[in-house]
Design a protein around this motif. Structure first.
Motif, PDB file in Angstrom:
ATOM      1  N   PHE C  74       0.828  -1.201   0.000  1.00 33.69           N
ATOM      2  CA  PHE C  74       0.000   0.000   0.000  1.00 33.69           C
ATOM      3  C   PHE C  74       0.866   1.256   0.000  1.00 33.69           C
ATOM      4  CE2 PHE C  74      -2.665   3.218   2.024  1.00 33.69           C
ATOM      5  CZ  PHE C  74      -3.856   3.074   1.320  1.00 33.69           C
ATOM      6  N   ILE C  75       1.847   1.255   0.875  1.00 40.12           N
ATOM      7  CA  ILE C  75       2.737   2.412   0.965  1.00 40.12           C
ATOM      8  C   ILE C  75       3.489   2.642  -0.341  1.00 40.12           C
ATOM      9  CG2 ILE C  75       4.842   3.284   2.065  1.00 40.12           C
ATOM     10  CD1 ILE C  75       3.869   2.100   4.683  1.00 40.12           C
ATOM     11  N   GLU C  76       3.898   1.520  -0.923  1.00 40.80           N
ATOM     12  CA  GLU C  76       4.641   1.623  -2.180  1.00 40.80           C
ATOM     13  C   GLU C  76       3.829   2.314  -3.270  1.00 40.80           C
ATOM     14  OE1 GLU C  76       6.468  -2.056  -3.992  1.00 40.80           O
ATOM     15  OE2 GLU C  76       7.401  -1.942  -1.987  1.00 40.80           O
ATOM     16  N   VAL C  77       2.570   1.966  -3.353  1.00 42.80           N
ATOM     17  CA  VAL C  77       1.709   2.547  -4.370  1.00 42.80           C
ATOM     18  C   VAL C  77       1.687   4.065  -4.259  1.00 42.80           C
ATOM     19  CG1 VAL C  77      -0.681   2.787  -5.150  1.00 42.80           C
ATOM     20  CG2 VAL C  77       0.249   0.515  -4.644  1.00 42.80           C
ATOM     21  N   PHE C  78       1.561   4.529  -3.023  1.00 45.76           N
ATOM     22  CA  PHE C  78       1.467   5.977  -2.840  1.00 45.76           C
ATOM     23  C   PHE C  78       2.826   6.647  -2.750  1.00 45.76           C
ATOM     24  CE2 PHE C  78      -2.730   4.745  -1.298  1.00 45.76           C
ATOM     25  CZ  PHE C  78      -3.489   5.567  -2.124  1.00 45.76           C
ATOM     26  N   ASN C  79       3.733   5.894  -2.153  1.00 43.39           N
ATOM     27  CA  ASN C  79       5.051   6.469  -1.913  1.00 43.39           C
ATOM     28  C   ASN C  79       4.949   7.922  -1.442  1.00 43.39           C
ATOM     29  OD1 ASN C  79       7.721   6.818  -1.697  1.00 43.39           O
ATOM     30  ND2 ASN C  79       8.140   6.925  -3.904  1.00 43.39           N
ATOM     31  N   PRO C  80       4.313   8.128  -0.347  1.00 46.65           N
ATOM     32  CA  PRO C  80       3.975   9.494   0.053  1.00 46.65           C
ATOM     33  C   PRO C  80       5.196  10.301   0.462  1.00 46.65           C
ATOM     34  CG  PRO C  80       3.470   7.970   1.823  1.00 46.65           C
ATOM     35  CD  PRO C  80       3.995   7.149   0.694  1.00 46.65           C
ATOM     36  N   ASN C  81       6.300   9.628   0.616  1.00 47.28           N
ATOM     37  CA  ASN C  81       7.472  10.344   1.098  1.00 47.28           C
ATOM     38  C   ASN C  81       8.344  10.895  -0.013  1.00 47.28           C
ATOM     39  OD1 ASN C  81       7.295  10.438   3.881  1.00 47.28           O
ATOM     40  ND2 ASN C  81       7.787   8.260   4.016  1.00 47.28           N
ATOM     41  N   LYS C  82       7.855  10.761  -1.258  1.00 47.44           N
ATOM     42  CA  LYS C  82       8.754  11.145  -2.344  1.00 47.44           C
ATOM     43  C   LYS C  82       9.285  12.572  -2.189  1.00 47.44           C
ATOM     44  CE  LYS C  82       5.043  12.252  -5.600  1.00 47.44           C
ATOM     45  NZ  LYS C  82       3.794  11.765  -5.533  1.00 47.44           N
ATOM     46  N   ASP C  83       8.384  13.487  -1.805  1.00 49.13           N
ATOM     47  CA  ASP C  83       8.929  14.830  -1.544  1.00 49.13           C
ATOM     48  C   ASP C  83       8.290  15.478  -0.320  1.00 49.13           C
ATOM     49  OD1 ASP C  83       6.448  15.271  -2.493  1.00 49.13           O
ATOM     50  OD2 ASP C  83       7.046  16.505  -4.200  1.00 49.13           O
ATOM     51  N   GLY C  84       7.302  14.805   0.225  1.00 48.85           N
ATOM     52  CA  GLY C  84       6.703  15.344   1.437  1.00 48.85           C
ATOM     53  C   GLY C  84       5.691  16.445   1.198  1.00 48.85           C
ATOM     54  N   VAL C  85       5.423  16.767  -0.032  1.00 49.79           N
ATOM     55  CA  VAL C  85       4.383  17.777  -0.303  1.00 49.79           C
ATOM     56  C   VAL C  85       3.284  17.163  -1.149  1.00 49.79           C
ATOM     57  CG1 VAL C  85       4.521  20.282  -0.355  1.00 49.79           C
ATOM     58  CG2 VAL C  85       6.412  18.904  -1.285  1.00 49.79           C
ATOM     59  N   LEU C  86       2.114  17.709  -0.976  1.00 49.67           N
ATOM     60  CA  LEU C  86       0.956  17.193  -1.702  1.00 49.67           C
ATOM     61  C   LEU C  86       0.336  18.348  -2.477  1.00 49.67           C
ATOM     62  CD1 LEU C  86      -0.277  14.289  -1.422  1.00 49.67           C
ATOM     63  CD2 LEU C  86      -2.018  15.316   0.039  1.00 49.67           C
ATOM     64  N   THR C  87       0.230  18.167  -3.802  1.00 52.16           N
ATOM     65  CA  THR C  87      -0.469  19.195  -4.580  1.00 52.16           C
ATOM     66  C   THR C  87      -1.948  18.843  -4.614  1.00 52.16           C
ATOM     67  OG1 THR C  87      -0.272  17.968  -6.626  1.00 52.16           O
ATOM     68  CG2 THR C  87       1.561  19.402  -6.050  1.00 52.16           C
ATOM     69  N   GLU C  88      -2.766  19.755  -5.138  1.00 53.17           N
ATOM     70  CA  GLU C  88      -4.196  19.480  -5.205  1.00 53.17           C
ATOM     71  C   GLU C  88      -4.488  18.299  -6.119  1.00 53.17           C
ATOM     72  OE1 GLU C  88      -6.848  22.739  -5.882  1.00 53.17           O
ATOM     73  OE2 GLU C  88      -6.632  23.395  -3.803  1.00 53.17           O
ATOM     74  N   GLU C  89      -3.718  18.195  -7.207  1.00 59.11           N
ATOM     75  CA  GLU C  89      -3.935  17.058  -8.105  1.00 59.11           C
ATOM     76  C   GLU C  89      -3.593  15.757  -7.396  1.00 59.11           C
ATOM     77  OE1 GLU C  89      -1.668  19.633  -9.780  1.00 59.11           O
ATOM     78  OE2 GLU C  89      -3.685  20.523  -9.773  1.00 59.11           O
ATOM     79  N   GLU C  90      -2.487  15.825  -6.657  1.00 60.65           N
ATOM     80  CA  GLU C  90      -2.088  14.624  -5.929  1.00 60.65           C
ATOM     81  C   GLU C  90      -3.134  14.232  -4.874  1.00 60.65           C
ATOM     82  OE1 GLU C  90       2.820  14.548  -6.095  1.00 60.65           O
ATOM     83  OE2 GLU C  90       1.772  15.865  -4.673  1.00 60.65           O
ATOM     84  N   PHE C  91      -3.743  15.239  -4.249  1.00 56.42           N
ATOM     85  CA  PHE C  91      -4.795  14.973  -3.276  1.00 56.42           C
ATOM     86  C   PHE C  91      -5.942  14.188  -3.920  1.00 56.42           C
ATOM     87  CE2 PHE C  91      -8.754  15.757  -1.168  1.00 56.42           C
ATOM     88  CZ  PHE C  91      -8.459  15.694   0.180  1.00 56.42           C
ATOM     89  N   THR C  92      -6.375  14.684  -5.057  1.00 52.71           N
ATOM     90  CA  THR C  92      -7.436  14.005  -5.793  1.00 52.71           C
ATOM     91  C   THR C  92      -7.027  12.574  -6.129  1.00 52.71           C
ATOM     92  OG1 THR C  92      -8.042  16.103  -6.790  1.00 52.71           O
ATOM     93  CG2 THR C  92      -8.913  14.118  -7.828  1.00 52.71           C
ATOM     94  N   TYR C  93      -5.820  12.455  -6.617  1.00 54.13           N
ATOM     95  CA  TYR C  93      -5.309  11.124  -6.969  1.00 54.13           C
ATOM     96  C   TYR C  93      -5.296  10.203  -5.751  1.00 54.13           C
ATOM     97  CZ  TYR C  93      -1.894   7.484  -8.056  1.00 54.13           C
ATOM     98  OH  TYR C  93      -1.268   6.273  -8.216  1.00 54.13           O
ATOM     99  N   PHE C  94      -4.915  10.792  -4.620  1.00 54.04           N
ATOM    100  CA  PHE C  94      -4.804  10.032  -3.373  1.00 54.04           C
ATOM    101  C   PHE C  94      -6.162   9.458  -2.937  1.00 54.04           C
ATOM    102  CE2 PHE C  94      -5.162  10.704   1.356  1.00 54.04           C
ATOM    103  CZ  PHE C  94      -4.491   9.554   1.724  1.00 54.04           C
TER     104      PHE C  94
END
Lengths: 191, 191, 191, 191
Positions: C74-94
């Motif tokens: 699950f973590i791998e799919v999101f890899n949320p640590n890639k840069d530590g920031v979330l854009t609005e598009e990324e939020f939607t994707y998430f």
DNA sequence: TATGAATGAGCCTTCATTCAT
DNA sequence: GATGAATGAAGGCTCATTCAT
């Protein structure tokens, strides 16, 4: 090491199954179906409680299989349906054989009598039991009918009852019951 | 209100005791000694569990007393020891009476047969049971002896067995068993 | 036939391990960790009980490994640590991705929810679970913080809770839950 | 001495019944229905195993009665059917009350969540649970409908899910969950 | 490596018996 | 005398785990 072959396992299971059934017959006969605990049965068989349940679904199932197979064996011995008629020699053989089986499978017949008076338990096996008794009664009715006896059904039911009664008395105290002399009288009076 | 007299109290106890025993006989007959719970017996008798234990020491004690008194009553009816001899009329009466008691106390006899096949329970009552059966056998031996029959003991045991067997079959399914015709045959053949 | 190479053997073990885990996930999801018997799992996997224990130390160990690897994937799919920031598009994707994974691994998520409410079982896996959830919460806190929201932690925890709640309701009855419409509202209100 | 009066007995039974149910709720919540043994429940209640069965027919029956009465109490608090309409104040009260009940009956709600994910156990109580949830959903649909919202059902299901999700997260770790702030956001966004 | 027979602790439940009232 | 709440041993049964083959 390689696992046991399928044949080995089948063998193990066949033998253990018989072992459990024989132990159960003894305990059931001595204590009644309800009075016999699974613990006692498995202790007598020298196995764990759990193992019994890998062979039989339940205590009831165990009883059922005992009765079913016991009756099948019994019927096979007599094969009363071979032609549906009974000669006088066959009658003698029939009474004779009944009592000799009695001596062989005392435990089984004790169990049989303990079931007959327990309606709740009876239900489990009564169809099979009727399957056993009914053809015999039919053949006896025919037998007495042919002899010109007025009330063949009463004769048949009486003979059945006599066999039950003698069996019961013999089983309760085999050493003191004069089985052979009694047998002679029965054959003499009811042939 | 005046307090109950001693006699009244004794009477109440006697009646309640009988009430409990009769309820127990019914439940035992239907469910077997082991299958009958004390709860069910007290519910049927309409009393509390505690009260049962003020009349009987235990469930076993209750069974014992039922059997003991049942047998005493049975013996009283026949009073076989009055002179130790049996005439042919008395023989007929004996067989007749046996079966008519059967119809009256079905529950008791069902219980009787359920006990006879349980060694463990039998031990509790077997002395009393022998006390019942033995005199009858003696009288029958005498009876057949007098008739010049060669093996009177075998005849006596056979007749006892027949009575057992017929009783058993009648009790299991009273509606379909031709009791009267069977009785006629017995008297005819064994008088 | 030539003997299997070491690589082939490792491969076989890896596949069999996955096979067991997948069978277990299904059975756990359907019957709960406690309700699922090892027998059922091995039957579903088509292997013997002994073999399962050569791959996993115990039923608990099997559960642990399932949860651990499930979370890692699950973590791998999101890899949320890639840069530590979330854009609005990324939020939607998430949000989108969360729910699409839900549909793919229904069994796993059912299992997840059945564990979360069992303190005793939770202990086994809770460190790993915190490892999963924590970074997501951190990123969301950051996200709402940047948007100038007053109470970013409450927002983050609420969003996490919403994702849990919707997942739970969807999993319990996937056919009747209006997942897409609900998703739209969430994105609209919490982006 | 005279026996306890009927009233005394009724009192004893009422209190002990509640005691058993409360102990059971705790143990069920901690261990799951399947994981909670009757032994543990009775130990927590300080009674013998046998006594539990004089109050409840089975472990399943115990669960059922807990859920049924718990839900009845819950419904009583809200009485959502008083007129079938929800004002904005009532909406606020509804969310507020939901979370305050959560804090009071933590164990009960933990149990609730452990059931929802166990289909086999769910079956026992699902009709009652639907009875609880359905009216709330209906009223919410009405509420959003009146507000002119396009997809009132999705809103209603989402709000239900949010309440579930927040409850779940709060229950798992009450000390660190910012319940009040989260509540404020929910009311703000969904009123 | 792979099997499944075998074990035994523990589960839910029943019931004879006791005892405070 | 009378009640029924309460106990605890025992019963039927299940299942994670082991081990001989």
């Amino acid at each position: 090491m390689s696992p046991r072959t399928k044949e080995q396992n089948i063998d193990i299971r066949k033998n253990k199954r018989k072992l459990i059934m024989n132990s159960a017959i003894e305990v059931f006969a001595e204590k009644t179906f309800r009075g016999a605990s699974v613990s006692l049965i498995t202790k007598k068989a020298g196995i764990s409680k759990g193992l019994l349940y890998s062979y039989f679904e339940s205590k009831e199932d165990l009883l059922k299989q005992i009765i079913f197979e016991g009756i099948d064996e019994f019927i096979e011995v007599f094969n009363p349906n071979k032609d549906g008629v009974l000669t006088e020699e066959e009658f003698t053989y029939f009474v004779d054989k009944t009592f000799s089986l009695l001596g062989q499978d005392t435990h089984f017949w004790k169990l049989y009598f303990s079931l007959i008076v327990q309606p709740a338990v009876m239900e489990l096996v009564q169809d099979k039991l009727i399957e056993l008794v009914d053809p015999f009664i039919q053949i006896l009715v025919e037998y007495y009918s042919k002899k010109g006896i007025e009330n063949p059904m009463a004769y048949a039911r009486l003979l059945g009852s006599i066999l039950d009664g003698v069996s019961l008395n013999y089983i309760v105290d085999p050493e003191h019951f004069p089985l052979n002399e009694v047998k002679k009288i029965i054959i003499e009076k009811f042939k």
